[in-house]
Design a protein around this motif. Structure first.
Motif, PDB file in Angstrom:
ATOM      1  N   SER A   1       6.529   2.507   8.765  1.00 26.16           N
ATOM      2  CA  SER A   1       5.095   2.616   8.481  1.00 26.16           C
ATOM      3  C   SER A   1       4.555   3.953   8.955  1.00 26.16           C
ATOM      4  CB  SER A   1       4.330   1.481   9.176  1.00 26.16           C
ATOM      5  OG  SER A   1       4.417   1.626  10.587  1.00 26.16           O
ATOM      6  N   ARG A   2       3.354   4.268   8.425  1.00 25.18           N
ATOM      7  CA  ARG A   2       2.551   5.383   8.897  1.00 25.18           C
ATOM      8  C   ARG A   2       1.092   4.939   8.860  1.00 25.18           C
ATOM      9  NH1 ARG A   2       2.397   8.392  12.278  1.00 25.18           N
ATOM     10  NH2 ARG A   2       0.747   9.582  11.302  1.00 25.18           N
TER      11      ARG A   2
ATOM     12  N   GLN B   1       0.819  -1.218   0.000  1.00 24.06           N
ATOM     13  CA  GLN B   1       0.000   0.000   0.000  1.00 24.06           C
ATOM     14  C   GLN B   1       0.853   1.269   0.000  1.00 24.06           C
ATOM     15  OE1 GLN B   1      -3.079   0.354  -0.508  1.00 24.06           O
ATOM     16  NE2 GLN B   1      -4.301  -1.266   0.358  1.00 24.06           N
ATOM     17  N   TRP B   2       2.020   1.246  -0.687  1.00 25.98           N
ATOM     18  CA  TRP B   2       2.789   2.467  -0.880  1.00 25.98           C
ATOM     19  C   TRP B   2       2.722   2.850  -2.342  1.00 25.98           C
ATOM     20  CZ3 TRP B   2       6.327   5.060   2.671  1.00 25.98           C
ATOM     21  CH2 TRP B   2       6.143   4.635   3.993  1.00 25.98           C
TER      22      TRP B   2
ATOM     23  N   SER C   1       9.875   0.179  13.228  1.00 25.98           N
ATOM     24  CA  SER C   1       9.478  -0.882  14.161  1.00 25.98           C
ATOM     25  C   SER C   1      10.353  -2.110  13.979  1.00 25.98           C
ATOM     26  CB  SER C   1       8.010  -1.272  13.945  1.00 25.98           C
ATOM     27  OG  SER C   1       7.169  -0.146  14.071  1.00 25.98           O
ATOM     28  N   TYR C   2      10.320  -2.982  14.992  1.00 33.76           N
ATOM     29  CA  TYR C   2      11.078  -4.235  14.924  1.00 33.76           C
ATOM     30  C   TYR C   2      10.257  -5.342  15.564  1.00 33.76           C
ATOM     31  CZ  TYR C   2      12.136  -3.703  19.905  1.00 33.76           C
ATOM     32  OH  TYR C   2      12.044  -3.585  21.257  1.00 33.76           O
ATOM     33  N   ARG C   3      10.605  -6.578  15.235  1.00 31.66           N
ATOM     34  CA  ARG C   3       9.894  -7.718  15.820  1.00 31.66           C
ATOM     35  C   ARG C   3      10.419  -7.987  17.223  1.00 31.66           C
ATOM     36  NH1 ARG C   3       9.310 -13.018  12.668  1.00 31.66           N
ATOM     37  NH2 ARG C   3      11.521 -12.843  12.270  1.00 31.66           N
ATOM     38  N   ASN C   4       9.482  -8.201  18.128  1.00 33.88           N
ATOM     39  CA  ASN C   4       9.872  -8.432  19.518  1.00 33.88           C
ATOM     40  C   ASN C   4       8.854  -9.349  20.173  1.00 33.88           C
ATOM     41  OD1 ASN C   4      11.196  -8.165  21.981  1.00 33.88           O
ATOM     42  ND2 ASN C   4       9.891  -6.477  22.603  1.00 33.88           N
ATOM     43  N   MET C   5       9.316 -10.311  20.991  1.00 37.81           N
ATOM     44  CA  MET C   5       8.412 -11.235  21.680  1.00 37.81           C
ATOM     45  C   MET C   5       7.782 -10.518  22.867  1.00 37.81           C
ATOM     46  SD  MET C   5       7.214 -14.348  21.746  1.00 37.81           S
ATOM     47  CE  MET C   5       8.367 -15.499  21.026  1.00 37.81           C
ATOM     48  N   THR C   6       6.455 -10.335  22.820  1.00 36.51           N
ATOM     49  CA  THR C   6       5.726  -9.693  23.911  1.00 36.51           C
ATOM     50  C   THR C   6       4.447 -10.467  24.168  1.00 36.51           C
ATOM     51  OG1 THR C   6       4.451  -8.243  22.488  1.00 36.51           O
ATOM     52  CG2 THR C   6       6.601  -7.442  23.200  1.00 36.51           C
ATOM     53  N   THR C   7       3.688 -10.040  25.155  1.00 30.30           N
ATOM     54  CA  THR C   7       2.386 -10.648  25.438  1.00 30.30           C
ATOM     55  C   THR C   7       1.320  -9.949  24.621  1.00 30.30           C
ATOM     56  OG1 THR C   7       3.061 -11.203  27.671  1.00 30.30           O
ATOM     57  CG2 THR C   7       0.702 -11.198  27.219  1.00 30.30           C
TER      58      THR C   7
ATOM     59  N   GLN D   1      -2.594  -5.290  10.327  1.00 28.38           N
ATOM     60  CA  GLN D   1      -1.262  -4.721  10.202  1.00 28.38           C
ATOM     61  C   GLN D   1      -0.644  -4.933   8.829  1.00 28.38           C
ATOM     62  OE1 GLN D   1      -2.492  -6.218  12.767  1.00 28.38           O
ATOM     63  NE2 GLN D   1      -1.725  -5.458  14.711  1.00 28.38           N
ATOM     64  N   CYS D   2      -0.834  -6.141   8.250  1.00 33.01           N
ATOM     65  CA  CYS D   2      -0.167  -6.423   6.982  1.00 33.01           C
ATOM     66  C   CYS D   2      -0.763  -5.619   5.838  1.00 33.01           C
ATOM     67  CB  CYS D   2      -0.234  -7.916   6.675  1.00 33.01           C
ATOM     68  SG  CYS D   2      -1.891  -8.473   6.236  1.00 33.01           S
ATOM     69  N   LYS D   3      -1.933  -4.981   6.036  1.00 32.00           N
ATOM     70  CA  LYS D   3      -2.550  -4.181   4.986  1.00 32.00           C
ATOM     71  C   LYS D   3      -2.178  -2.697   5.094  1.00 32.00           C
ATOM     72  CE  LYS D   3      -5.015  -7.504   3.131  1.00 32.00           C
ATOM     73  NZ  LYS D   3      -4.776  -7.980   1.765  1.00 32.00           N
ATOM     74  N   ARG D   4      -1.460  -2.334   6.138  1.00 31.20           N
ATOM     75  CA  ARG D   4      -1.146  -0.929   6.334  1.00 31.20           C
ATOM     76  C   ARG D   4       0.033  -0.514   5.453  1.00 31.20           C
ATOM     77  NH1 ARG D   4      -1.637  -0.455  12.941  1.00 31.20           N
ATOM     78  NH2 ARG D   4      -3.813  -1.092  13.054  1.00 31.20           N
ATOM     79  N   PRO D   5       0.111   0.789   5.110  1.00 33.51           N
ATOM     80  CA  PRO D   5       1.273   1.272   4.364  1.00 33.51           C
ATOM     81  C   PRO D   5       2.547   1.009   5.160  1.00 33.51           C
ATOM     82  CG  PRO D   5      -0.498   2.891   4.361  1.00 33.51           C
ATOM     83  CD  PRO D   5      -0.872   1.846   5.352  1.00 33.51           C
ATOM     84  N   ARG D   6       3.399   0.130   4.617  1.00 34.11           N
ATOM     85  CA  ARG D   6       4.553  -0.321   5.402  1.00 34.11           C
ATOM     86  C   ARG D   6       5.650  -0.798   4.450  1.00 34.11           C
ATOM     87  NH1 ARG D   6       4.477  -1.956  10.763  1.00 34.11           N
ATOM     88  NH2 ARG D   6       2.203  -2.068  10.717  1.00 34.11           N
TER      89      ARG D   6
END
Length: 673
Positions: free
Chosen positions: A584-585, A458-459, A538-544, A504-509
């Motif tokens: 992303s924005r 979506q860019w 952003s980055y991938r991180n293991m969270t709850t 999230q995967c559909k957002r401009p990124r």
């Protein structure tokens, strides 16, 4: 007994009882049946009419015994066509007998304080050989309530039915609140010959029918006596449907199966439930038959030319996950009045369809249906996962609604520098990337596109975008450049959505490859077109996650606050463990980006070599292996201990169950949730 009859005669005269009624009032205040014994009692309250009810003056109830179809009733009232429920398709039962249980002689009383003969009760004839079953059908208006059963004992007194038949499991039946109930009281007692039931509250009970079966009943079939339809004639239009209601009497007939037929199926058809569909203009008779009886509804159908067939060009397809396929449809006749095709998917989580364009969402099987008028055709579609040939990104769902693209190609060790000012439409080979006119009308690329090792969703791109109002001046002194920008909204199935409201995967990124030893810096040259806005790195991180389970999600680093002057913006990361970043924005302003540079953290001396014959990724509860040939896959712990050796086959998705944690497969970290 003679004394009882004399007193009953006096009381009967006082109450103006029908002289033909076999029910007389005894000294105990209750009514007693004095007629001949019967083998079976079947009372159809739906056949009640106002003429059957002797109302007490000034009340809505019958304040006396009525003898209807062989039973006697006291304080039961009449209401025509009472509906059970409030839904459009809820059945209508009526006219019905009902019990308000709270008034006598025009006055309201607590029914428990009334005399016995004032209780709203139904008295039954004497049943030859004793009673086997009592079956009731009906419902309760406001809350579930019970019918309380009594039996006449050997002394002629009314007592709890279990006193006469002590082996019974229960002495009452429950009518459910606003739900049609069929219940059976099991008596199985030769001693129980006369029964009655009553209510002692002021809730409304709507009884449709009651059946009492004797111990002596030989089970001979009960023949159908009549068949009626709720409509004798009807006006319809082509493609319209009509639900005919057939009533078979008596209600307890042994075989009540109705056979439906149409005199002309080219004009109208009818299914086994009595649903009529008007096919073409003209006339037809719909017949309902049961036993030796039948009823007819005459139809007059007006309308135009109906659709006679709908045919898809494919009836089975295999589509790769994330890809599209086109289905074409033919509607006949060509002059059909309403040839408009409606498309539907049997499971939109697996595949969606818009105007015949099928979008494969995830692995599974789904029916894609094209419907016009009363006709339809189906294509069975299998969605399968394949290792992408043109992209090193695959979509991963970490939990429902949380999806990101994940890099599975070789890890990066050198900086990535992307100069968007040099991008042109002809350089972008992906067919889903828009040309200039599409960009101007829709303003987006509706797909992941991989070029120079980055992927984005979506860019957009503009050739020669004027930046005169932003303060940007190119190296050659010009005020225009070919730039990539993000308007912060997205199109899903043709509908414009704010990027913050979609998955999230559909957002401009923009997604970047994985860096082997982490990331040092992200540098972006660009400008915010209208307002000062933040760009998210952003980055991938293991969270709850919000679902309460461990999930990999994108966490934001410090924002890059873009101004409306062309400049270079930098975020320092300096973290070995941060190896996957994206930008992303999610607002509706425009960002024009000239250049992005991602600088890796210092690399180790030993290069990890990956086997390009297969790939591995974490899935829920295990590790998914997709291989291009037969081979042995080794799974290690983070400390280097060999945990598993697994034989995998070419082209087969192999899932190796492992516990939650981090593993090394094909010299790469794989996280299992």
């Amino acid at each position: 007994m003679k004394k009882i009859i004399i007193i009953a005669a006096i009381l009967a005269a006082a109450l103006s009882l029908n002289a033909q009624s076999p029910y007389l009032l005894g000294e105990d205040g209750y009514y007693h049946y004095t007629g001949d014994a019967v083998q079976r009692v079947a009372v159809d309250f739906s056949m009640l009419t106002p003429a059957d009810v002797a109302y007490t003056t000034g009340t809505t109830h019958a304040d006396r015994v009525m003898d209807f179809q062989g039973v006697g009733m006291y304080k039961f009232c009449y209401l025509a066509s009472r509906k059970c429920g409030t839904g459009v398709d809820d059945p209508v039962y009526g006219p019905l007998a009902w019990n308000n249980g709270s008034s006598e002689n025009g006055r309201n009383y607590d029914i428990k304080d009334s005399q016995p003969e004032k209780l709203p009760a139904v008295y039954f004839p004497e049943v030859e050989g004793g009673i086997k079953y009592v079956i009731t059908e009906g419902w309760c208006y406001n809350q579930s309530r019970t019918l309380i059963f009594q039996a006449e004992n050997a002394s002629g007194a009314w007592v709890d039915i279990k006193q006469v038949a002590p082996d019974m499991q229960t002495s009452y039946q429950t009518m459910r609140k606003n739900a049609y109930t069929r219940d059976t009281l099991v008596v199985n007692s030769a001693a129980v010959k006369k029964i009655r039931f009553y209510r002692n509250s002021n809730e409304y009970l709507f009884l449709n029918n009651v059946e009492v079966i004797s111990m002596a009943d030989n089970g001979d079939p009960i023949e159908v006596e009549s068949v009626t339809l709720d409509k004798a004639e009807a006006q319809m239009e082509v493609s319209q449907t009509l639900n005919l209601v057939c009533t078979v009497r008596p209600f307890n007939a042994t075989n009540k199966v109705v056979a439906w037929s149409s005199s002309d199926e080219t004009k109208a058809t009818v299914d086994d439930a009595g649903v009529v569909t008007a096919v073409a203009a003209g006339e037809a008779d719909i017949t309902a038959s049961c036993g030796n009886y039948s009823a007819v509804c005459h139809l007059t159908i007006a309308g135009e030319t109906p659709v006679s067939s709908v045919t898809l060009d494919e009836h089975s397809l295999r589509v790769a996950e994330g890809k599209y396929a086109r289905l074409n449809v033919t509607v006949l006749p060509l002059d059909a009045s309403n040839p408009t095709v409606t498309w539907s998917s049997s499971d939109q989580t697996i595949a969606t369809v818009v105007n015949g364009l099928v979008h494969a969402i995830k692995e599974g099987f789904v029916d894609i249906i094209a419907t016009a008028g009363a006709m339809s055709d189906t294509c069975k579609v299998e969605i399968y996962w394949e290792m992408p040939e043109a992209s090193d990104y695959v979509i991963e769902e970490y939990y429902p609604g949380c999806q990101y693209y994940v890099w599975y190609g070789e890890n990066q060790t050198k900086p990535i520098v992307i100069d968007f000012t040099k991008w042109k439409y002809e350089d972008l080979s992906d067919p889903l990337w828009p040309d200039f006119q599409t960009t101007r009308s829709n303003g987006h690329s509706d797909a992941l596109v991989q070029r120079e090792n980055i992927g984005f969703y979506q860019w957009m791109i503009y050739e020669g975008r004027s930046l005169g109002n932003t303060g940007y001046v190119g190296e050659d002194g010009s005020t225009s450049a070919n730039v990539l920008f993000n308007c912060g909204y997205t199109y899903l199935d043709g509908v414009k959505e704010g990027a913050g409201s979609v998955v999230q995967c559909k957002r401009p990124r923009i997604y970047f490859p994985s860096f082997k030893a982490g990331v040092h810096q992200v540098r972006i040259t660009g400008v915010s077109y209208q307002n000062t806005r933040s760009m998210f790195v952003s980055y991938r991180n293991m969270t709850t996650s919000t679902l309460g389970t461990d999930s990999v999600v994108m966490q934001s680093l410090p924002y890059l606050n873009f101004g409306n002057t062309w400049d270079e913006y930098v975020v320092d990361i300096n973290a070995e463990e941060i190896s996957d970043v994206n930008i992303s924005r999610n607002s509706t302003d425009f960002w024009f980006i000239g250049k992005i540079e991602v600088i890796p953290y210092e690399t180790s001396a030993l290069e990890r070599v990956q086997d390009n014959r297969y790939e591995a990724r974490g899935v829920q509860g295990g590790i998914l292996i997709n291989s291009k040939c037969d081979l042995t896959v080794e799974i290690y712990s983070l400390t280097g201990a060999l945990l598993h050796e697994v034989e995998v086959r070419e082209g087969i998705h192999t899932v190796i169950p492992v516990s939650q944690g981090c593993y090394i497969v094909n010299n790469d970290k794989v996280i299992v949730r």
